[in-house]
Design a protein around this motif. Structure first.
Motif, PDB file in Angstrom:
ATOM      1  N   PRO A   1       0.783  -1.239   0.000  1.00 22.19           N
ATOM      2  CA  PRO A   1       0.000   0.000   0.000  1.00 22.19           C
ATOM      3  C   PRO A   1       0.811   1.282   0.000  1.00 22.19           C
ATOM      4  CG  PRO A   1      -0.024  -0.982   2.178  1.00 22.19           C
ATOM      5  CD  PRO A   1       0.654  -1.963   1.278  1.00 22.19           C
ATOM      6  N   MET A   2       2.101   1.207   0.309  1.00 26.77           N
ATOM      7  CA  MET A   2       2.927   2.412   0.322  1.00 26.77           C
ATOM      8  C   MET A   2       3.905   2.436  -0.846  1.00 26.77           C
ATOM      9  SD  MET A   2       3.595   2.638   4.457  1.00 26.77           S
ATOM     10  CE  MET A   2       4.085   4.370   4.463  1.00 26.77           C
ATOM     11  N   ALA A   3       3.750   1.523  -1.798  1.00 23.77           N
ATOM     12  CA  ALA A   3       4.680   1.442  -2.928  1.00 23.77           C
ATOM     13  C   ALA A   3       4.524   2.629  -3.861  1.00 23.77           C
ATOM     14  CB  ALA A   3       4.449   0.141  -3.699  1.00 23.77           C
ATOM     15  N   ASP A   4       5.658   3.162  -4.311  1.00 22.54           N
ATOM     16  CA  ASP A   4       5.651   4.260  -5.293  1.00 22.54           C
ATOM     17  C   ASP A   4       6.638   3.969  -6.425  1.00 22.54           C
ATOM     18  OD1 ASP A   4       8.038   4.567  -3.984  1.00 22.54           O
ATOM     19  OD2 ASP A   4       7.772   6.698  -3.516  1.00 22.54           O
ATOM     20  N   ASN A   5       6.797   2.683  -6.751  1.00 21.98           N
ATOM     21  CA  ASN A   5       7.714   2.285  -7.816  1.00 21.98           C
ATOM     22  C   ASN A   5       7.319   2.895  -9.152  1.00 21.98           C
ATOM     23  OD1 ASN A   5       7.205  -0.109  -5.811  1.00 21.98           O
ATOM     24  ND2 ASN A   5       9.314  -0.322  -6.490  1.00 21.98           N
ATOM     25  N   GLN A   6       8.322   3.209  -9.956  1.00 16.80           N
ATOM     26  CA  GLN A   6       8.062   3.658 -11.319  1.00 16.80           C
ATOM     27  C   GLN A   6       7.683   2.444 -12.164  1.00 16.80           C
ATOM     28  OE1 GLN A   6       8.590   7.047 -11.952  1.00 16.80           O
ATOM     29  NE2 GLN A   6       7.616   6.879 -13.966  1.00 16.80           N
ATOM     30  N   VAL A   7       6.555   2.515 -12.849  1.00 17.87           N
ATOM     31  CA  VAL A   7       6.071   1.414 -13.670  1.00 17.87           C
ATOM     32  C   VAL A   7       6.032   1.867 -15.125  1.00 17.87           C
ATOM     33  CG1 VAL A   7       4.144  -0.153 -14.126  1.00 17.87           C
ATOM     34  CG2 VAL A   7       4.702   0.491 -11.768  1.00 17.87           C
ATOM     35  N   SER A   8       6.626   1.082 -15.998  1.00 22.26           N
ATOM     36  CA  SER A   8       6.606   1.377 -17.429  1.00 22.26           C
ATOM     37  C   SER A   8       5.667   0.419 -18.139  1.00 22.26           C
ATOM     38  CB  SER A   8       8.018   1.256 -18.016  1.00 22.26           C
ATOM     39  OG  SER A   8       8.886   2.192 -17.430  1.00 22.26           O
ATOM     40  N   PHE A   9       4.999   0.921 -19.180  1.00 23.65           N
ATOM     41  CA  PHE A   9       4.051   0.114 -19.949  1.00 23.65           C
ATOM     42  C   PHE A   9       4.563  -0.027 -21.377  1.00 23.65           C
ATOM     43  CE2 PHE A   9       1.629   2.082 -16.565  1.00 23.65           C
ATOM     44  CZ  PHE A   9       0.818   1.062 -16.109  1.00 23.65           C
ATOM     45  N   ARG A  10       4.615  -1.269 -21.864  1.00 23.99           N
ATOM     46  CA  ARG A  10       4.974  -1.536 -23.256  1.00 23.99           C
ATOM     47  C   ARG A  10       3.747  -2.099 -23.959  1.00 23.99           C
ATOM     48  NH1 ARG A  10       9.851  -5.516 -24.456  1.00 23.99           N
ATOM     49  NH2 ARG A  10       8.316  -7.036 -23.740  1.00 23.99           N
ATOM     50  N   VAL A  11       3.306  -1.399 -25.000  1.00 25.50           N
ATOM     51  CA  VAL A  11       2.095  -1.790 -25.728  1.00 25.50           C
ATOM     52  C   VAL A  11       2.493  -2.213 -27.130  1.00 25.50           C
ATOM     53  CG1 VAL A  11      -0.173  -1.064 -26.538  1.00 25.50           C
ATOM     54  CG2 VAL A  11       0.729  -0.159 -24.387  1.00 25.50           C
ATOM     55  N   SER A  12       2.026  -3.386 -27.548  1.00 25.13           N
ATOM     56  CA  SER A  12       2.302  -3.872 -28.895  1.00 25.13           C
ATOM     57  C   SER A  12       1.024  -4.402 -29.510  1.00 25.13           C
ATOM     58  CB  SER A  12       3.378  -4.963 -28.865  1.00 25.13           C
ATOM     59  OG  SER A  12       2.988  -6.036 -28.031  1.00 25.13           O
TER      60      SER A  12
ATOM     61  N   GLY B   1      -7.142  -7.187 -34.523  1.00 22.10           N
ATOM     62  CA  GLY B   1      -5.987  -7.927 -34.038  1.00 22.10           C
ATOM     63  C   GLY B   1      -5.885  -7.832 -32.533  1.00 22.10           C
ATOM     64  N   SER B   2      -4.846  -8.428 -31.998  1.00 19.57           N
ATOM     65  CA  SER B   2      -4.668  -8.457 -30.548  1.00 19.57           C
ATOM     66  C   SER B   2      -3.837  -7.268 -30.067  1.00 19.57           C
ATOM     67  CB  SER B   2      -3.992  -9.764 -30.129  1.00 19.57           C
ATOM     68  OG  SER B   2      -2.706  -9.858 -30.704  1.00 19.57           O
ATOM     69  N   ILE B   3      -4.018  -6.952 -28.789  1.00 21.70           N
ATOM     70  CA  ILE B   3      -3.237  -5.902 -28.129  1.00 21.70           C
ATOM     71  C   ILE B   3      -2.550  -6.531 -26.932  1.00 21.70           C
ATOM     72  CG2 ILE B   3      -3.309  -3.706 -26.899  1.00 21.70           C
ATOM     73  CD1 ILE B   3      -5.865  -3.031 -28.438  1.00 21.70           C
ATOM     74  N   THR B   4      -1.262  -6.296 -26.812  1.00 16.58           N
ATOM     75  CA  THR B   4      -0.502  -6.810 -25.678  1.00 16.58           C
ATOM     76  C   THR B   4       0.017  -5.638 -24.861  1.00 16.58           C
ATOM     77  OG1 THR B   4       0.183  -8.752 -26.935  1.00 16.58           O
ATOM     78  CG2 THR B   4       1.466  -8.214 -24.962  1.00 16.58           C
ATOM     79  N   VAL B   5      -0.250  -5.680 -23.548  1.00 17.98           N
ATOM     80  CA  VAL B   5       0.233  -4.644 -22.631  1.00 17.98           C
ATOM     81  C   VAL B   5       1.093  -5.326 -21.571  1.00 17.98           C
ATOM     82  CG1 VAL B   5      -0.398  -2.840 -20.989  1.00 17.98           C
ATOM     83  CG2 VAL B   5      -1.832  -3.255 -22.996  1.00 17.98           C
ATOM     84  N   GLU B   6       2.343  -4.869 -21.443  1.00 16.94           N
ATOM     85  CA  GLU B   6       3.276  -5.463 -20.501  1.00 16.94           C
ATOM     86  C   GLU B   6       3.816  -4.372 -19.570  1.00 16.94           C
ATOM     87  OE1 GLU B   6       5.756  -8.843 -22.542  1.00 16.94           O
ATOM     88  OE2 GLU B   6       5.519  -7.192 -23.980  1.00 16.94           O
ATOM     89  N   PRO B   7       3.544  -4.471 -18.288  1.00 14.62           N
ATOM     90  CA  PRO B   7       4.152  -3.518 -17.349  1.00 14.62           C
ATOM     91  C   PRO B   7       5.532  -4.001 -16.917  1.00 14.62           C
ATOM     92  CG  PRO B   7       2.625  -4.930 -16.166  1.00 14.62           C
ATOM     93  CD  PRO B   7       2.589  -5.369 -17.615  1.00 14.62           C
ATOM     94  N   ALA B   8       6.452  -3.071 -16.705  1.00 18.41           N
ATOM     95  CA  ALA B   8       7.783  -3.430 -16.221  1.00 18.41           C
ATOM     96  C   ALA B   8       7.710  -3.799 -14.761  1.00 18.41           C
ATOM     97  CB  ALA B   8       8.753  -2.273 -16.430  1.00 18.41           C
ATOM     98  N   ARG B   9       8.639  -4.620 -14.305  1.00 19.63           N
ATOM     99  CA  ARG B   9       8.702  -4.970 -12.895  1.00 19.63           C
ATOM    100  C   ARG B   9       9.073  -3.739 -12.061  1.00 19.63           C
ATOM    101  NH1 ARG B   9       8.665  -9.956 -10.919  1.00 19.63           N
ATOM    102  NH2 ARG B   9       8.546 -11.710 -12.354  1.00 19.63           N
ATOM    103  N   PRO B  10       8.646  -3.728 -10.775  1.00 16.29           N
ATOM    104  CA  PRO B  10       9.031  -2.595  -9.934  1.00 16.29           C
ATOM    105  C   PRO B  10      10.531  -2.528  -9.753  1.00 16.29           C
ATOM    106  CG  PRO B  10       8.043  -4.345  -8.624  1.00 16.29           C
ATOM    107  CD  PRO B  10       7.851  -4.720 -10.055  1.00 16.29           C
TER     108      PRO B  10
END
Length: 212
Positions: free
Chosen positions: A149-160, A202-211
């Motif tokens: 609940p206190m996490a503030d990690n930067q998260v990146s999203f890769r969409v293909s 077509g399909s959409i893929t969304v991948e979040p980066a690990r914290p």
């Protein structure tokens, strides 16, 4: 830091429910509600009293700390229940009763450090019209799959595939990060990406980066 919007309301700017969402749901909705808060991650406050509240429309609620009862209280309509609890890592659990029978439980556990991301989409299909938008929420979780609940990690999203990221957010009313882009810090362990479909099927893929 200056706010970018009001802090009022029952949901934040990403649509994540606030605690007050459950208060109004308890009294204006038809389904049973049992909501205990705040979270139970308070490093450095061991032994200090934390005000624990419960929103519910059941008859009676009993609160437990690490399996030990802190007492039961009758639920008054359009109100809330409160206990002052000395913080000890572990779990607080509310047990709700209706007509003398336990019917619901709600728990908050002390989470460990961020270890993984969980991605949740608000839908499984989009219209391929170049205008439809899907929302992808991310929870930062620990190794036991609990929200941090206190996490503030930067998260990146890769969409293909047949989609593109058109916005990001985290519901923080004080965040001045840009709403357009492919990454966002988590706020209270949560963030979100908005993905727009193209005009091709077509399909959409969304991948979040690990914290981090």
């Amino acid at each position: 830091m200056a706010n970018i919007g009001s802090q009022y309301g029952i949901i934040d700017m990403c649509g994540f429910p606030k605690d007050s969402f459950f208060y109004f749901q308890a009294w204006w909705g038809s389904k049973p509600v049992l909501h205990v808060f705040p979270h139970w991650n308070w490093p450095g406050l061991e032994g200090k009293e934390i005000a624990v509240w419960v929103y519910s429309n059941l008859d009676r609620v009993e609160l437990f700390l690490n399996g030990q009862s802190l007492g039961a209280k009758e639920m008054k309509k359009d109100s809330h229940l409160a206990w002052n609890v000395k913080y000890t890592p572990g779990a607080i659990e509310a047990r709700g009763y209706k007509d003398g029978q336990q019917v619901m439980t709600a728990k908050r556990e002390t989470a460990g450090p961020a270890a993984k991301l969980a991605l949740m989409a608000d839908r499984q299909e989009d219209f391929g019209d170049g205008e439809d938008v899907a929302m992808f929420a991310v929870e930062v979780r620990d190794a036991q799959d609990r929200l941090v609940p206190m996490a503030d990690n930067q998260v990146s999203f890769r969409v293909s595939g047949q989609g593109k990221a058109i916005g990001v957010g985290n519901g923080d009313p004080t965040s001045h990060e840009p709403d357009q882009g492919s990454s966002r810090k988590a706020f209270s362990g949560l963030c979100m990406a908005l993905v727009e479909s193209t005009k091709a099927a077509g399909s959409i893929t969304v991948e979040p980066a690990r914290p981090d």
